[in-house]
Design an enzyme around this catalytic site. Sequence first.
Site, PDB file in Angstrom:
ATOM      1  N   TYR A 313      -5.000 -17.070  37.531  1.00 52.91           N
ATOM      2  CA  TYR A 313      -6.195 -16.223  37.542  1.00 52.91           C
ATOM      3  C   TYR A 313      -7.003 -16.488  38.805  1.00 52.91           C
ATOM      4  CZ  TYR A 313     -10.671 -14.284  35.807  1.00 52.91           C
ATOM      5  OH  TYR A 313     -11.840 -13.571  35.655  1.00 52.91           O
ATOM      6  N   CYS A 314      -7.334 -15.420  39.535  1.00 54.38           N
ATOM      7  CA  CYS A 314      -8.185 -15.512  40.734  1.00 54.38           C
ATOM      8  C   CYS A 314      -7.525 -16.460  41.740  1.00 54.38           C
ATOM      9  CB  CYS A 314      -9.592 -15.947  40.331  1.00 54.38           C
ATOM     10  SG  CYS A 314     -10.806 -15.935  41.664  1.00 54.38           S
ATOM     11  N   LEU A 315      -8.245 -17.467  42.241  1.00 56.06           N
ATOM     12  CA  LEU A 315      -7.646 -18.404  43.191  1.00 56.06           C
ATOM     13  C   LEU A 315      -6.475 -19.156  42.575  1.00 56.06           C
ATOM     14  CD1 LEU A 315     -10.680 -20.092  44.996  1.00 56.06           C
ATOM     15  CD2 LEU A 315      -9.366 -18.102  45.661  1.00 56.06           C
ATOM     16  N   LEU A 341      -3.494 -12.601  37.679  1.00 54.99           N
ATOM     17  CA  LEU A 341      -4.656 -11.897  37.148  1.00 54.99           C
ATOM     18  C   LEU A 341      -5.763 -11.862  38.201  1.00 54.99           C
ATOM     19  CD1 LEU A 341      -4.792 -13.620  33.623  1.00 54.99           C
ATOM     20  CD2 LEU A 341      -3.537 -11.547  34.281  1.00 54.99           C
TER      21      LEU A 341
END
Length: 578
Positions: A313-315, A341
């Site tokens: 998710y994200c980074l 994501l």
Amino acid sequence: MINHESNVIEYTYTDQHAVPDDVSEPLKPDYAINQLLSQFTGGIDPVAYSLAFTDWFIHLLLSLGKQQALLDLTLTNASATNTHVDEAASDNRLTGAEWQPWPYALYRQNYLALRQWWQLATRDVPGVEKHHIDMVNFSVRQWLEALSPANYLFTNPKVIQKTMESAGANLVKGTDNLLEDIQQQYLNESDEVSQDRYKVGENIAVTPGQVVFKNNLLELIQYSPTTDEVCAEPVLVVPAWIMKYYILDLSPHNSLVKFLVDKGHTVFMISWKNPQHEDHNVGLMDYLKHGLGEAIEAVQKRVPDQRINGVGYCLGGTLLAMAAAWLEREKRSPFCALTLLAAQTDFSDAGDLRLFIDESQLSMLEAVMAKNGYLPKESMAGTFVMLRANYLLWARWVKEYLLGERQHPNDLLTWNKDATRMPARMHAEYLRQCYLHNSLASGQLMVDDKPIALADIQVPLFVVGTAKDHVAPWQSVYKINLLIDKDITFLLTNGGHNAGIISEPGHPHRVYQISTRKEDGTYLPPQAWLDEVPMKEGSWWPEWQQWLEARSGAMVPAREVEPVKPFPAAPGEYVLAQ
């Protein structure tokens, strides 16, 4: 490297651009000046913005065609109807019927005309460097959003009406709200109401589990099964280290972790440590190799002889993509599939966050981080507020301080306030490698002195973008289709960077689009994809879970999770650190 007996990480990774352990004598005055400047500019480099505005202004003076267009617009708006100027409106707070009577219609008309004029003036000026024109446009947009008549007592008809109806009680309550927030922000007094209602380990982040591995970067949580049988392949979730992991394990009704566990998946979750000053020298490669790399090894020991479904998710998704490419290069990839994501892998079109990243601004940021050894959580929070100032700052200002209406706490808002820090070295390396040089997408990111390439990834991907994402714009997330030639299922959901991901079944007003490009399939540009792919209603979680299930092997008996001494039960200890 890691000393496994003492469980102490010894960091040896170096980078010429990273924040030094001890600033050399010649650099100390430079660091001191930048640190002083940042206190007055909120960490924004005045030199970078001075150059941007100078570039824009000089070229505007030389552009007679643009000046003529601005003059024509001025004359048109001087006699325009509301309908004409409405084309410039982007503040939906100005669209109600209460803005039609005088004098509010006049306030609205003048503001929208001013907004339209400045939008024309700061776009498509010939000769201006793109980065500079984007910086100017963003800065002017911040100024214009601050000037909206919706933000002020005497120019907002809703506030005037509420004040008259309540005999000013809303302003009294708003003042109380403001004083409470000042006390909480600057005097470090806790928000007792919010903390009494939501507390980690009591009513949020409560999915049963056990920390099964821990080092100086992370805790690894394995969740207890709720089904008799589970999919053979475990799921390893990698959240971003700029957030507490429990956004994916909020309340039981909207916990992504609980959803997966209840569907028969063995779920592991990384909980990153909130860095302190002594972690200032932790680098990006440490997060890759000694963070995610050791978490993968721990999962393999707990679930031997099985491939892993990686979820980032994200980074965390960016880091997962790095790890997948690195381990493929080393011929030891553990993954059977990857899910990203709201995660970017190509940062060439990474949205407004790129406006804060160039050599000049990074030099100031490195000086600021050298003082404490980390990026303060307030700096990151302030950047995100600027990206959505109209919603996160000014709408809240009106609601809580002028109308006197407190926003009711919820689990997502509680998580959002539970901010984290980032180590100085890692943050400097991440911004330079990904945002400034786009090294991951271009095959120039070095691991063990050898480049890694996303094209080496040999497993199918499920990639999720969110339509209103100001952190990882979905068009930027979509660029992974140009980097990896494997089956890629791309899903676009409504909502933003956080709310779009937390999209549990039964959540109202959720829609999404989804399609799969096969390994030998034809690439569709983002707008063509958006136009061609049909819309579906409901949560995207079941669609994704079915995709995971389809790439899993036979069901096996559920894997019970016993206490692992001396580690704590979920949610662990790192998530509680402030």
